[in-house]
Design an enzyme around this catalytic site. Structure first.
Site, mmCIF file in Angstrom:
data_model
loop_
_atom_site.group_PDB
_atom_site.id
_atom_site.type_symbol
_atom_site.label_atom_id
_atom_site.label_comp_id
_atom_site.label_asym_id
_atom_site.label_seq_id
_atom_site.Cartn_x
_atom_site.Cartn_y
_atom_site.Cartn_z
ATOM 1 N N GLY A 1 -2.001 4.360 1.114
ATOM 2 C CA GLY A 1 -2.138 4.015 2.517
ATOM 3 C C GLY A 1 -1.347 2.778 2.890
ATOM 4 N N SER A 2 -1.608 2.269 4.073
ATOM 5 C CA SER A 2 -0.818 1.142 4.571
ATOM 6 C C SER A 2 -1.487 0.525 5.786
ATOM 7 C CB SER A 2 0.586 1.611 4.991
ATOM 8 O OG SER A 2 1.194 2.402 4.002
ATOM 9 N N ASN A 3 -1.013 -0.656 6.147
ATOM 10 C CA ASN A 3 -1.300 -1.268 7.446
ATOM 11 C C ASN A 3 0.035 -1.546 8.132
ATOM 12 O OD1 ASN A 3 -4.061 -1.729 6.478
ATOM 13 N ND2 ASN A 3 -3.217 -3.526 5.429
#
Length: 813
Positions: A242-244
């Protein structure tokens, strides 16, 4: 405020005509021909260069690759990447070609997977058969074919020039290290495309055998959360990959121009590791950032006018189709009442025995018109009456390179957005971008099966409707009306057109942390899309709530800092502040329970003492209270009735919160979870007076580098995943990887970034750990981008790599 969209959809007939013209102009090519687009002319008496690239290196080993055409640029990328990571890339080529069992035996597993080699080999032989690879190759435009050919030549020339006996220790003289072809590159691209679809169904595809036959998997029911038809499986996957990202527009930044934060959370091992690079074709392309191995394009980065990042999105990229079978033959299925024979494909895999002798194992795979059959015992079973097949939309997506090429070369936000909507080549990631003028863009435009809300209502069988409400679709395969529809505006059959998918352009901000498109900006909720695209009115991840809360407080001037606009330093503090969001939501209640602890509830004294002293962060100097918190949280986060204030769609940023300790059962559950967490810490063998930075480490040779951050599921923006190393320590295996902040001023992009695990996987390289040390200290690295900045770098060096038209590699410093 919301900025209106312009319509950039090009007429489809003109686009098709252009593609045909490009293909005709390309003609045929081979390694001995001279690239007609190349400016690499020869001096009198010299052999002309087919590929030529200049590779300049700056501090931390970042390559700046310049060439006059696409093929030469990719040639330089492959050569530079191989200098740093040749063993990793060779290993991945072995994987996607289905050759692991041949070299490593059938039962061994990859470093990044627990799936045995034999299953992996059969899977890749199925999805990367000759016909699929040929179709994918033919779908690429001439410039993208040139890039693939150039990358292959660069990798092969590196192997030839270096010699197998001089490769890094991990692959020196390895039987599995070989020169590759354009077909191998296509297989690698298909592996990336299918990462969030077929790539998560390897066991289910390989284990699909007709009733009464033994498969390669034991027929045991899967554990909850351990198979891809459990929504929690995808939550966990988005935590691993995932990521931001936060994109700030002109109304939110201190200088009135665009500002971007990107923090992808990807594996620290294997092919999904990022690699920093800077690509230049004078007058055409000048992009810098990071890319996955084998990608001759910047995936996340910036150019002179724009910056962008990606987050793993919440859309589904596959559908499962439930088909009734012919009662007399479980390999015949019924569609619209008519029996059809399943397609049979026999696949062979070479297998190395314990004695070193090679043998061949064969396996027959079955497919319907929707795709290969899948079996998940107890969930998706193939019995005498029913079977399930997987429709992976991304196996028809041959546009990855074209998509990132369009993004890399965009001159402004209009071009950038239009490229994404037109190409629809992003396989499984949202895009957040800013431009120097101060526009902030969010798009959730990826390859998604075309299943409308009406189809969802009509085509999802009743037992599977709860899954559909969470974005996983099992459709009625008995009728052709329930097959994904075709949109004439989409570049591929059976998927949504880009213009019909979520996007939002703002002058304040957009953000995403792997939740759906819904709350990209709470002031402008994105609603009304089919659940397969974006789910509305659902509880958000802690990282999402943390990001929104901190941006909102900054813009409202209520975070205790001066002003009401964001600076780069403040954006970096958001990225690496290491607050544990869910601790802020429940710790006051936990400590109240600790003060009221009852006898017989388990040994929670130590846990309570450490939690009382804990600062609710996962910085290096924090105490180990976090270990007790995360052990507690993972045990209670899905307990029904846990929250004192339940989730409220009307207040999704601030709910749920607080523990429902007025309920004796919940209070007892929390006590038991605390006691179990204390047992976990005791088993780990951690000293009570140690710091978090003494526990969570990245091993680099003999060095053990302390790493801050914590689990994304705990609401830590700087998400880090670990495994126990057996000595009271936790070894980092995934999490924050390439992290960048980009702002703009009159001098162009101003960029600070870090590659958390460093550039090279070779322990002998000086760039095996240097950026990991900087990440540990939160010391951001200013990126040289202009020609003057690159040449002024204290570590500047340059070399030219060339393949002549006669096919011979050459290089010079």
């Amino acid at each position: 405020m919301t900025i209106p969209f312009k319509n950039h959809r090009a007429p489809r007939l003109l686009a098709l005509a252009g593609a045909v013209a490009m293909a005709l102009a390309a003609g045929c090519s081979n390694d001995d021909s001279t690239d007609s687009n190349s400016n690499n002319s020869a001096k009198p008496g010299e052999t002309a260069a087919k590929y030529q690239a200049e590779i300049s290196r700056t501090s931390f080993g970042v390559p700046h690759i310049k060439a006059n055409d696409e093929g030469s640029l990719a040639y330089g990328v492959a050569y530079a990447y191989s200098q740093d990571n040749v063993c990793l890339l060779a290993d991945e080529f072995t994987t996607v070609s289905g050759e692991r069992s041949k070299h490593f035996g059938p039962t061994a597993t990859r470093q990044t997977s627990d799936i045995p080699n034999l299953q992996t080999d059969f899977f890749y032989r199925v999805i990367n058969d000759d016909e699929a690879v040929k179709t994918a190759w033919n779908a690429h435009s001439a410039p993208m074919k040139a890039m693939i050919e150039g990358y292959v030549a660069g990798y092969n020339d590196y192997l030839e020039k270096t010699g197998m006996n001089k490769l890094p220790a991990a692959c020196k003289n390895g039987s599995w290290v070989r020169k590759v072809s354009e077909q191998d590159m296509i297989k690698l691209l298909r592996r990336y495309a299918a990462e969030a679809s077929s790539g998560q169904f390897i066991a289910a595809i390989v284990g699909a055998t007709p009733p009464g036959q033994n498969g390669l998997l034991p027929a045991v029911p899967p554990k909850a959360g351990m198979h891809p038809m459990d929504p929690d499986y995808w939550v966990a996957m988005r935590e691993r990959t995932g990521s931001n990202a936060v994109a700030l527009g002109k109304d939110a930044t201190d200088n009135g121009q665009g500002m971007l934060l990107g923090t992808p959370h990807f594996p620290w091992r294997g092919a999904l590791r990022f690699y920093q690079l800077h690509l230049t074709i004078p007058g055409k392309l000048d992009a810098m950032g990071a890319a996955l191995g084998g990608m001759p394009m910047v995936n996340i980065g910036f150019n002179q006018n724009l910056a962008w990042s990606h987050t793993v999105n919440n859309s589904a990229h596959f559908t499962v189709h439930m088909t009734p079978l012919d009662p007399s033959d479980p390999t015949k299925y019924l569609v619209d009442g008519k029996p059809q024979a399943m397609i049979r494909k026999t696949v062979n895999v070479e297998v190395k025995g314990a004695d070193g002798v090679l043998s061949t194992q064969s396996r027959t795979f079955y497919s319907t018109q929707y795709g290969p059959l899948v079996v998940i015992p107890g969930q998706l079973d193939w019995n005498a009456g029913m079977a399930f097949s997987l429709n992976d939309a991304n196996l028809g997506n041959h546009r990855l390179l074209e998509q990132w090429y369009g993004m890399n070369t965009a001159h402004n936000m209009d071009e950038f957005k239009a490229s994404i909507e037109r190409t629809v080549g992003l396989p499984w990631v949202n895009t957040l971008a800013v431009d120097k003028e101060g526009a902030a863009l969010f798009t959730d435009v990826t390859v998604v099966p075309h299943v409308t809300k009406a189809m969802q209502d009509a085509c999802v069988p009743a037992p599977f409707k709860p899954l559909a409400a969470r974005g996983l679709f099992v459709l009625n395969g008995a009728t052709s009306a329930c097959a994904p529809a075709t949109d004439i505006n989409a570049p591929q059959a059976g998927i949504f057109a880009g213009a019909s998918l979520p996007r939002l352009l703002r002058s304040d901000y957009v953000q995403n942390s792997n939740d759906s498109a819904w709350l990209s900006n709470p002031l402008a909720p994105i609603t009304g899309f089919p659940d397969i695209v974006s789910v509305d009115n659902v509880e958000q991840f802690g990282r999402t709530r943390l990001g929104i809360t901190q941006v909102q407080k900054r813009l409202a001037g209520t975070d205790g800092l001066a002003g009401r606009k964001m600076t780069v330093a403040q954006l970096q503090a958001l990225a690496l502040g290491n607050r544990v969001y869910y601790a802020d939501q429940i710790m006051d209640d936990v400590l109240a329970l600790c003060r009221d602890a009852q006898a017989g509830s388990g040994d929670i004294t130590t846990a309570c003492a450490r939690l009382n002293q804990w600062d609710r962060t996962v910085n290096l100097d924090s105490n180990i209270g976090y270990l007790y918190f995360t052990g507690l949280w993972e045990r209670i986060l899905r307990v029904p009735g846990m929250w004192a204030v339940p989730f409220n769609p009307a207040d999704p940023v601030n709910t749920p919160r607080g523990l429902n300790l007025a309920n004796p059962a919940i209070a007892n559950t929390v006590r038991q979870a605390l006691a179990a967490a204390a047992q976990d810490v005791a088993k780990l063998g951690v000293s009570q007076d140690t710091r978090w930075g003494d526990v969570q480490l990245a091993t680099r040779g003999t060095r053990r580098i302390p790493i801050h951050g914590g689990k994304g599921t705990d609401g830590v923006y700087n998400a880090i995943g670990t495994v126990p190393s057996g000595d009271g320590k936790l070894e980092v295996i995934y999490g924050t990887s390439y992290i960048q902040t980009v702002s703009f001023n009159k001098d162009g992009p101003q960029v600070q970034a870090m590659l958390a695990y460093s550039q090279s996987t070779d322990p002998a390289s000086q760039h095996f750990a240097d950026q990991t040390e900087r990440f540990s200290k939160k010391e951001w690295i200013t990126q040289p981008y202009t020609e003057a900045q690159i040449k002024a770098d204290p570590a500047f060096s340059t070399m030219t790599v060339t393949r002549k038209a006669d096919g011979k590699p050459a290089s010079k410093p």
